[in-house]
Scaffold this active site. Structure first.
Site, short mmCIF file in Angstrom:
data_model
loop_
_atom_site.label_atom_id
_atom_site.label_comp_id
_atom_site.label_asym_id
_atom_site.label_seq_id
_atom_site.Cartn_x
_atom_site.Cartn_y
_atom_site.Cartn_z
N TYR A 155 9.20 -48.82 102.88
CA TYR A 155 10.15 -47.71 102.84
C TYR A 155 10.62 -47.43 101.41
O TYR A 155 10.70 -46.29 100.97
CB TYR A 155 11.35 -48.01 103.74
CG TYR A 155 12.26 -46.81 103.94
CD1 TYR A 155 12.13 -46.01 105.08
CD2 TYR A 155 13.22 -46.47 103.00
CE1 TYR A 155 12.94 -44.90 105.27
CE2 TYR A 155 14.03 -45.36 103.18
CZ TYR A 155 13.90 -44.58 104.31
OH TYR A 155 14.70 -43.48 104.49
N PHE A 162 5.11 -17.06 93.29
CA PHE A 162 4.37 -17.27 94.54
C PHE A 162 5.30 -16.95 95.73
O PHE A 162 6.52 -16.99 95.59
CB PHE A 162 3.89 -18.71 94.60
CG PHE A 162 3.07 -19.00 95.82
CD1 PHE A 162 1.85 -18.36 96.01
CD2 PHE A 162 3.51 -19.89 96.78
CE1 PHE A 162 1.09 -18.62 97.14
CE2 PHE A 162 2.76 -20.16 97.92
CZ PHE A 162 1.54 -19.52 98.09
N ASP A 163 4.72 -16.63 96.89
CA ASP A 163 5.55 -16.15 98.01
C ASP A 163 6.60 -17.16 98.49
O ASP A 163 7.73 -16.78 98.79
CB ASP A 163 4.71 -15.61 99.17
CG ASP A 163 3.72 -16.61 99.73
OD1 ASP A 163 3.44 -17.60 99.05
OD2 ASP A 163 3.22 -16.40 100.84
N ASP A 174 5.30 -23.92 87.73
CA ASP A 174 4.85 -24.05 89.10
C ASP A 174 3.39 -24.46 88.94
O ASP A 174 2.53 -23.64 88.63
CB ASP A 174 5.01 -22.73 89.84
CG ASP A 174 4.49 -22.82 91.28
OD1 ASP A 174 3.79 -23.79 91.59
OD2 ASP A 174 4.80 -21.90 92.07
N ALA A 212 0.84 -25.80 90.68
CA ALA A 212 -0.15 -26.01 91.75
C ALA A 212 -1.59 -26.08 91.22
O ALA A 212 -2.38 -26.91 91.64
CB ALA A 212 -0.03 -24.90 92.79
N LYS A 253 -3.28 -28.26 96.22
CA LYS A 253 -4.22 -27.50 95.37
C LYS A 253 -4.93 -28.49 94.44
O LYS A 253 -5.83 -29.18 94.85
CB LYS A 253 -3.48 -26.43 94.56
CG LYS A 253 -2.60 -25.38 95.24
CD LYS A 253 -2.59 -25.25 96.68
CE LYS A 253 -1.76 -24.14 97.27
NZ LYS A 253 -0.40 -23.94 96.84
N HIS A 302 4.41 -12.38 106.88
CA HIS A 302 2.95 -12.32 106.98
C HIS A 302 2.35 -13.43 107.85
O HIS A 302 1.31 -13.26 108.45
CB HIS A 302 2.31 -12.35 105.59
CG HIS A 302 2.68 -13.55 104.78
ND1 HIS A 302 3.95 -13.71 104.26
CD2 HIS A 302 1.98 -14.65 104.44
CE1 HIS A 302 3.98 -14.87 103.61
NE2 HIS A 302 2.80 -15.45 103.70
#
Ligand SMILES: *Cc1c(COP(=O)(O)O)cnc(C)c1O
Length: 458
Positions: free
Chosen positions: A72, A124-125, A215, A217, A258, A450
């Site tokens: 843990y 990004f969305d 970001d 990714a 990604k 979407h």
């Protein structure tokens, strides 16, 4: 002759995929309310919905899964992950999270308040969703060249520094908790950001006392483009370029689905211990204890290994070349796509593909449905459905680009699959004049519609 590229791997295990008939597909997509997210994956032959979490792990990653430490607290897997964050990215601190949006949720909980402004290059969305959910504003400062799909520019993900400075001048510093540079820029077509632009953005942020985050990714794919397109980087290794990219920022959020080539995972990297501490409260609340953050020990091991593999030049060359292969075949068939070809996907320009159809009928979605019916290929709409409604006026937003994205999973398909996709799309292009009806919405969610939207033919 110069030797062509070939994948720096051979295949050890295969997964069967099933073909279907056109009649079956017409039925299935109708039952799915013309939303490609609603299709069962067995109904798809070549799945280019996303490159997120769909990659094939290596034998080394699978062996790492076997030696994960599921303690843990203080698991060795956490320390393995930390050592890659330190040594590959040069960032001192991090928090594991279960995926990219979770990293955004945790970081933004610590940083963003109602009425704030968060500038960046086409967020990004999920990033935008997490900003708008907090009643703050995402301000797009991408260079204008990004919105002309025919224009060749080596770094269409770049930030326009004038637009960024305008944001800094217009709003007080307290209302701008951070600036986000997305590498590569997913929403503008998987387009890279140059080192020069990352450096200049960082300097401008510093001048105004604003934090800057990546970001990250697709940071490795971005580094590859810097190597092959930016002067002064041709002789640097990908890992050196990566380290320099991160040296200009205060931190990063990453979806490991990604460029870490795993099926699930994410993290937030920090330079500032204080900010890490503030975020830790939310990590414990939303994700899990600080040394696992919603991940199994084995997941963290696989991520650590994946980050090292995705920053190898041979891997990146094969990866990006496959995307280019598909793009070049489509160009040969006359299909209008975003140029230059991006890192992880081909973006088909639906407005140029279907010029007669009104934008209110969701052009890229229409094209996506046609491609599915043609060959059982699933792409995704990056257009008006994704752009959602304006949070204040509730009117539909019609973005500058209406794109069908064909994202290529990492190490999953062969170039024969790419050929199949190219021919299917060429067939749709042949019959494009006969596509006279688009779609209208019959049901939608108030945010990120979407994923669940339901449609019917006009
Ligand atoms: C995928 C992605 C995210 C969100 O990550 P998830 O792992 O899907 O939650 C954020 N930003 C960018 C640029 C992405 O591509």
């Amino acid at each position: 002759m110069q030797l062509p590229y070939a994948e720096p791997f051979k295949i050890k295990m295969v997964e069967s995929i099933r073909k279907s008939t056109r009649q079956e597909r017409e039925q299935w997509i109708k039952e799915a309310k013309y939303n490609l997210f609603n299709l069962r994956s067995e109904y798809v032959f070549v799945d280019l919905l996303t490159d997120s979490g769909t990659g094939a792990m290596s034998d080394k990653q699978w062996s790492e899964m076997m030696i994960g430490d599921e303690s843990y607290a203080g698991a060795s897997s956490y320390y393995k992950f930390l050592s890659v964050i330190n040594n590959l990215l040069g960032m001192p601190y991090f928090l594991p999270t279960h995926q990219g949006r979770a990293a955004e949720n945790v970081l933004f909980s610590a940083l963003i308040k109602e009425g704030d402004y968060i500038p960046g290059n086409s967020h990004f969305d999920t990033t935008k969703g997490h900003i708008e959910f907090r009643k703050a504003n995402a301000v797009d400062c991408t260079i204008d060249e990004a919105f002309d799909t025919t224009l060749i520019h080596p770094f269409k993900g770049n930030i326009n520094l004038q637009k960024l400075e305008d944001v800094f001048k217009k709003h007080p510093k307290e209302k701008i908790p951070l600036c986000i540079i997305t590498v590569t820029c997913n929403s503008s077509g998987g387009q890279p950001v140059s080192m020069e632009n990352i450096k200049a953005t960082s300097a401008l942020c510093k001048k105004y006392g604003i934090r800057v985050f990546l970001d990250a990714a697709r940071f490795a794919e971005n580094a590859y483009f810097i190597k092959i397109r930016e002067k002064g980087y041709e002789n640097k290794t990908i890992k050196e370029i990566v380290k320099e990219m991160f040296s200009y920022v205060d931190g990063a959020t990453m979806s490991c689905k990604k460029d870490a080539i795993v099926n699930m995972g994410g993290f937030i990297a920090f330079r500032d211990l204080e900010l890490k501490k503030q975020s830790s409260v939310f990590n414990i609340m939303f994700e899990g204890f600080l040394t696992y953050g919603g991940l199994s020990g084995r997941d963290m091991n696989a991520i650590a290994q994946g980050l090292m593999e995705s920053t190898e030049l041979d891997y990146l060359e094969a990866r990006i070349s496959q995307v280019e292969y598909l793009g070049n075949r489509l160009i040969e068939f006359g299909v209008p796509i975003q140029k230059p070809i991006g890192g992880h996907a081909i973006f088909v320009d639906a407005r140029k593909f279907l010029p007669e159809l009104p934008k209110e009928q969701f052009l890229a979605q229409t094209l996506g449905v046609e491609l599915y019916i043609e060959g059982g290929i699933r792409g995704v709409e990056i257009g008006a459905l994704l752009a959602d409604r304006d949070p204040i006026t509730r009117l539909n937003r019609f973005p500058e680009l209406e794109l069908l994205r064909l994202a290529i999973p990492r190490r999953v398909y062969t170039n024969n699959h790419m050929e199949y996709v190219a021919v299917a799309l060429a067939n749709v292009y042949e019959r494009r004049k006969k596509i006279t009806n688009g779609f209208k919405i019959t049901s939608e969610a108030p945010i990120m519609r979407h994923f669940t939207v339901e449609l019917e033919k006009v």
